[in-house]
Design a protein around this motif. Structure first.
Motif, PDB file in Angstrom:
ATOM      1  N   GLN A 115      -9.772 -56.008  27.225  1.00  0.00           N
ATOM      2  CA  GLN A 115      -8.607 -56.189  26.363  1.00  0.00           C
ATOM      3  C   GLN A 115      -8.253 -54.877  25.668  1.00  0.00           C
ATOM      4  N   ALA A 116      -9.284 -54.110  25.262  1.00  0.00           N
ATOM      5  CA  ALA A 116      -9.026 -52.799  24.648  1.00  0.00           C
ATOM      6  C   ALA A 116      -8.499 -51.812  25.681  1.00  0.00           C
ATOM      7  N   ALA A 117      -9.012 -51.901  26.912  1.00  0.00           N
ATOM      8  CA  ALA A 117      -8.566 -50.978  27.955  1.00  0.00           C
ATOM      9  C   ALA A 117      -7.098 -51.205  28.308  1.00  0.00           C
ATOM     10  N   LYS A 118      -6.661 -52.445  28.280  1.00  0.00           N
ATOM     11  CA  LYS A 118      -5.270 -52.744  28.635  1.00  0.00           C
ATOM     12  C   LYS A 118      -4.298 -52.078  27.681  1.00  0.00           C
ATOM     13  N   GLU A 119      -4.691 -51.919  26.414  1.00  0.00           N
ATOM     14  CA  GLU A 119      -3.820 -51.265  25.439  1.00  0.00           C
ATOM     15  C   GLU A 119      -3.677 -49.769  25.712  1.00  0.00           C
ATOM     16  N   LEU A 120      -4.648 -49.189  26.409  1.00  0.00           N
ATOM     17  CA  LEU A 120      -4.599 -47.756  26.718  1.00  0.00           C
ATOM     18  C   LEU A 120      -3.850 -47.458  28.017  1.00  0.00           C
ATOM     19  N   ILE A 121      -3.579 -48.492  28.802  1.00  0.00           N
ATOM     20  CA  ILE A 121      -2.895 -48.304  30.079  1.00  0.00           C
ATOM     21  C   ILE A 121      -1.402 -48.513  29.868  1.00  0.00           C
ATOM     22  N   PRO A 122      -0.557 -47.602  30.318  1.00  0.00           N
ATOM     23  CA  PRO A 122       0.891 -47.749  30.131  1.00  0.00           C
ATOM     24  C   PRO A 122       1.417 -49.045  30.741  1.00  0.00           C
ATOM     25  N   ASP A 123       2.459 -49.591  30.120  1.00  0.00           N
ATOM     26  CA  ASP A 123       3.060 -50.833  30.616  1.00  0.00           C
ATOM     27  C   ASP A 123       3.602 -50.641  32.025  1.00  0.00           C
ATOM     28  N   GLY A 124       3.396 -51.650  32.844  1.00  0.00           N
ATOM     29  CA  GLY A 124       3.938 -51.641  34.185  1.00  0.00           C
ATOM     30  C   GLY A 124       3.141 -50.864  35.218  1.00  0.00           C
ATOM     31  N   VAL A 125       2.076 -50.186  34.771  1.00  0.00           N
ATOM     32  CA  VAL A 125       1.279 -49.395  35.714  1.00  0.00           C
ATOM     33  C   VAL A 125       0.322 -50.282  36.505  1.00  0.00           C
ATOM     34  N   GLY A 126      -0.357 -51.187  35.838  1.00  0.00           N
ATOM     35  CA  GLY A 126      -1.302 -52.074  36.503  1.00  0.00           C
ATOM     36  C   GLY A 126      -2.095 -52.861  35.484  1.00  0.00           C
ATOM     37  N   THR A 127      -2.600 -54.003  35.895  1.00  0.00           N
ATOM     38  CA  THR A 127      -3.393 -54.860  35.020  1.00  0.00           C
ATOM     39  C   THR A 127      -4.813 -54.954  35.566  1.00  0.00           C
ATOM     40  N   PRO A 128      -5.798 -54.440  34.830  1.00  0.00           N
ATOM     41  CA  PRO A 128      -7.174 -54.492  35.332  1.00  0.00           C
ATOM     42  C   PRO A 128      -7.723 -55.920  35.333  1.00  0.00           C
ATOM     43  N   GLU A 129      -8.494 -56.240  36.365  1.00  0.00           N
ATOM     44  CA  GLU A 129      -9.100 -57.559  36.499  1.00  0.00           C
ATOM     45  C   GLU A 129     -10.539 -57.404  36.959  1.00  0.00           C
ATOM     46  N   MET A 130     -11.392 -58.317  36.525  1.00  0.00           N
ATOM     47  CA  MET A 130     -12.777 -58.293  36.984  1.00  0.00           C
ATOM     48  C   MET A 130     -12.852 -58.744  38.429  1.00  0.00           C
ATOM     49  N   GLY A 131     -13.744 -58.083  39.189  1.00  0.00           N
ATOM     50  CA  GLY A 131     -13.938 -58.443  40.573  1.00  0.00           C
ATOM     51  C   GLY A 131     -14.751 -59.719  40.708  1.00  0.00           C
ATOM     52  N   PRO A 132     -14.894 -60.214  41.924  1.00  0.00           N
ATOM     53  CA  PRO A 132     -15.652 -61.451  42.136  1.00  0.00           C
ATOM     54  C   PRO A 132     -17.116 -61.290  41.755  1.00  0.00           C
ATOM     55  N   ASN A 133     -17.730 -62.385  41.364  1.00  0.00           N
ATOM     56  CA  ASN A 133     -19.135 -62.392  40.947  1.00  0.00           C
ATOM     57  C   ASN A 133     -20.026 -62.450  42.188  1.00  0.00           C
ATOM     58  N   THR A 134     -20.131 -61.330  42.855  1.00  0.00           N
ATOM     59  CA  THR A 134     -20.920 -61.271  44.078  1.00  0.00           C
ATOM     60  C   THR A 134     -21.808 -60.037  44.045  1.00  0.00           C
ATOM     61  N   SER A 135     -22.661 -59.919  45.051  1.00  0.00           N
ATOM     62  CA  SER A 135     -23.588 -58.788  45.117  1.00  0.00           C
ATOM     63  C   SER A 135     -23.195 -57.871  46.271  1.00  0.00           C
ATOM     64  N   GLY A 136     -23.940 -56.789  46.408  1.00  0.00           N
ATOM     65  CA  GLY A 136     -23.663 -55.856  47.495  1.00  0.00           C
ATOM     66  C   GLY A 136     -23.889 -56.449  48.861  1.00  0.00           C
TER      67      GLY A 136
END
Length: 802
Positions: A115-136
């Motif tokens: 949530q803090a990282a999203k405020e540092l990313i310019p609007d419209g550039v991209g929305t970070p999301e967590m990847g799937p809960n899986t292993s290598g």
């Protein structure tokens, strides 16, 4: 303490037997729940954060997205490492936590910091999301959607079926965390604007996008009463799907000029098209008649296993849904699996089981020949299945995985499992066949000298239990401490950390559990069962195998005692010889598992396009299919949808399916076959080849972050200097004997068309830099103007300049 244990076991023998039966029944229900894997999962506790940034080059992705996310993640507790990769249109950040951190707690921490990282990313550039809960090692299953030639389903239709039908049926399967689509074309309703027409009608791209959005909406108006009824008020203005939807888009009005309505069709071409993609899949295989058939470009799916889930159970759950999936698919389309780890798991487990059975047979033969008593042999052998069963039950209870390492540990320990029971039974056997020195004089006075069996148990019908107790007490302490010494040997393995701990600690745990179980069997179960098995007379029979061995040993011992200097000299020479040979002994971090599938990584020039890779892949597949050992060759070009490996389009990963080794004719082993393949593929110049196996590749990447067995990392602030020094290191390593497939990871060379505004000219025309950048982003790159919704399916309306 040990005397009390033996006394309790003999006195409460019925209770011990009941407990043993209960334990056996429990094992039948608990052991099937044991997690089965082919190889221990060495993935550390990590959470991935992925961000799609359509159109952004790698440099902007790094500065605008990757760095802000990395910066906020360092503040999290128990973080060991934060690493990232920035590619055109995609940012991937991996946050590694200390071992022992709960994965769901780690994901919660990362989610909060995002949530803090999203405020540092310019609007419209991209929305970070967590990847799937899986292993290598989570890519446990891969499949294809195959359509009959006359079924009328192209790559776009198959991709839609995979995204909106197959995935929704697979995700509910136990242990599945996500399903990634790979290959095919994602459907778009494309509006390709004609710039000249826009200028002629004094329209802009924003005007068209706004008109499309305003003509594609549903609303709700709550309720309206009509008499005694209540009506729900709905406004349905969504565009239809298919050809009808295309026609409706064409008729969307934009403006009116002199009483004439200007529609989208006047300024643009409207048609179904494909989303800009960075991945594709092609396949060539042999049919039932061993004829090669080229399927061309296909649609595949990758099933990701949830971290900690049972691999075998997950694959079985997916297979159980295949029939339901094929029923849901339209006629002419079928679901086909081409890679799963179930066979590998079965082979790994079967290998260990065969080793256990073989060792069990050897132990039976040796015990029977030396003890010469079936009851004594049976009593000793009972310790093996009981000890292994208890160990597996404990592993299942605590969620430990049964894999090649942990089961292999039990196989190694099988000979040690019977040690305690052998000592216990042999001493009991001795007490039942030979009286102690104190009572031997009484025996001689009470029993006739011509009695053929002077120590028959029938003479002491009421004293057998007492004899067994005394025999057990004599050896209980040595049995316990002998086992304790073995357990202490494995204790240092628990000081390992990281990957080493994940690899070797399961083996140590399985061995120690089995050994502890064997001690319990020797001290409690064996004395209790002995009171039931040794109720009848026990006669000692001389072993025809032991007698000559005993004679040979006595002679050898006598010679050794008479030539002690010679024996010590020979031992010293052997120690020196071993010390000289030891440095020449090859070493491996882990044993390499023969997976039955080759993973070939092919790297093209950095500037290669997806179309170029699609031309090269079928040619390589055709060369590989010339080998009689190969059953299929599937090429994964670039990357799947977000959540998969972030590979560029100049990377081709070929899965090569192989027949069983006994059916091979071109080579005797995998290394020879890989060498022959490399020689044949070298006909295509400019390509880099790296051979491995799917799981081995994953393990290599987890160990070093690079898909190679050995990686050299170079750090520094200047990318150009790093590239120059990297090439020098590459040239030096190639000269080392034994090194092969040496290549520097590509960090530059991607072709770019850079649009740099002339600020003085923009000022002259009263334009801002943002106006030009918007034209580059939305005009050339395109922008979404809503979606076409058809049931669960959703497709973008994409507007861009033609």
């Amino acid at each position: 303490m040990f005397n009390r244990i033996i006394d309790w076991a003999v006195i409460n023998r019925l209770l011990v037997v009941i407990a043993l039966i209960t334990l056996t029944v429990s094992a039948v229900f608990i052991i099937p729940k044991l997690n089965l894997d082919a190889f221990p999962d060495v993935t550390n506790v990590q959470v991935s954060v992925n961000t799609e940034a359509p159109g952004l080059a790698a440099e902007e992705v790094e500065q605008l997205i990757t760095y802000p996310i990395e910066a906020v993640m360092y503040a999290l507790p128990d973080v060991e490492e934060v690493r990232s990769i920035s590619k055109t249109g995609l940012s991937g950040v991996t946050v590694v936590f200390k071992e022992g951190t709960d994965i769901y707690f780690a994901r919660q921490l990362v989610f909060e910091r995002l949530q803090a990282a999203k405020e540092l990313i310019p609007d419209g550039v991209g929305t970070p999301e967590m990847g799937p809960n899986t292993s290598g090692l989570g890519q446990v299953y891969q499949y294809l959607l195959v359509a009959e030639p006359d079924a009328g389903f192209d790559a776009m239709a198959l991709r839609s079926l995979n995204d909106w039908v197959v995935k929704l049926l697979l995700i509910p399967a136990e242990g599945v965390t996500d399903v990634l689509s790979f290959g095919g074309e994602v459907r778009q309703y494309q509006v390709n604007l004609n710039p000249s027409r826009l200028l002629a009608y004094e329209l802009t791209q924003d005007d068209v996008m706004m008109a499309l959005e305003r003509n594609n909406t549903n609303v709700g108006g709550w309720y309206m009463n009509r008499g005694q009824e209540q009506l729900v008020i709905r406004g349905t203005g969504w565009l239809d799907h298919g050809e009808k939807g295309l026609e409706q888009i064409r008729q969307v009005p934009l403006k009116t000029v002199d009483g004439t309505t200007i529609t989208v069709s006047d300024v643009a071409q409207v048609a179904l098209g494909s989303e800009i993609r960075q991945g594709a899949v092609t396949m060539t295989r042999k049919n039932a008649d061993d004829k090669v058939e080229n399927l061309g470009e296909v649609v595949s799916g990758i099933v990701l296993k949830r971290m900690g889930a049972n691999t075998k159970a997950t694959i079985d759950g997916v297979n159980a849904r295949i029939e339901r999936i094929n029923q849901a698919l339209p006629e002419g389309v079928r679901f086909e699996a081409f890679y799963d780890q179930a066979d590998l798991i079965t082979q790994a487990v079967q290998t260990v089981v065969n080793a256990l059975l073989l060792a069990f047979i050897f132990i039976v033969v040796i015990l029977a020949l030396f003890l010469m008593n079936l009851r004594a042999t049976f009593l000793v052998l009972m310790s093996i299945p009981i000890s292994i069963g208890i160990a597996l039950m404990v592993m299942a209870w605590f969620g430990l995985s049964a894999n090649l390492m942990s089961l292999g540990g039990i196989a190694v320990a099988i000979g040690m499992l019977v040690d305690g029971s052998v000592v216990m039974v042999e001493n009991m056997f001795k007490h039942l066949t030979h009286p102690d020195a104190e009572h031997d004089t009484q025996r001689q006075s009470r029993v006739d000298s011509d009695d053929v069996d002077p120590v028959d148990a029938a003479h002491d019908r009421h004293g057998i239990a007492l004899r067994l107790q005394e025999a057990g007490k004599e050896v209980a302490r040595p049995i316990f401490f002998a086992t304790a010494i073995i357990l202490v040997v494995f204790m240092p393995l628990f000081s390992f950390e990281g990957v080493e701990a994940k690899l070797f600690q399961p083996m140590a745990i399985s061995i120690m559990l089995a050994m502890l179980s064997a001690v319990l069997v020797a001290l409690i179960i064996v004395p209790a069962l002995a009171t039931y098995l040794f109720r009848r007379r026990v006669r000692q029979r001389e072993s025809f195998v032991l007698k000559p061995l005993d004679l040979l040993y006595r002679k050898g011992l006598a010679w050794a005692m008479g030539h002690s200097k010679v024996v010590v000299g020979i031992a010293a020479i052997m120690v020196v010889a071993a010390a000289l040979v030891l440095p020449r002994l090859g070493t491996e971090f882990v044993p390499e598992l023969e997976e039955g599938t080759i993973n070939l990584r092919v790297t093209l020039a950095p500037s290669s396009s997806l179309d170029t890779a699609l031309e090269v892949a079928p040619k390589l597949e055709a060369k590989l299919m010339e080998f009689p050992e190969v059953t299929y060759a599937l090429s994964r070009i670039g990357r799947a949808e977000i959540g998969g490996d972030p590979e560029p389009v100049n990377n081709i990963e070929i899965y090569i399916g192989l027949k069983p080794v006994p059916e091979w004719t071109s080579a005797d082993n995998r290394y020879e076959l890989q060498s022959l393949m490399e020689q044949k593929l070298e006909q295509h110049p400019g390509l880099l080849f790296n051979f491995s196996q799917p799981i081995a590749t994953r393990v290599d990447e987890l160990l070093s972050g690079v898909k190679a067995q050995l990686a050299i990392k170079l750090f520094g602030p200047d990318l150009a200097v790093l590239a120059e020094k990297g090439q020098a290191i590459e040239a030096a390593v190639k000269e080392i004997e034994g090194a092969r497939d040496v290549a520097m990871e590509q960090i530059a060379g991607e072709s770019q068309l850079v649009v740099k505004p002339n600020r003085r000219a923009l000022s002259r025309y009263g334009l801002a830099v943002g106006d030009v950048m918007e034209l580059v982003r939305e005009g050339l790159g395109g922008a979404s103007a809503g979606q076409i919704i058809n049931g669960n399916e959703r497709y973008d309306i994409y507007v861009r300049l033609a």
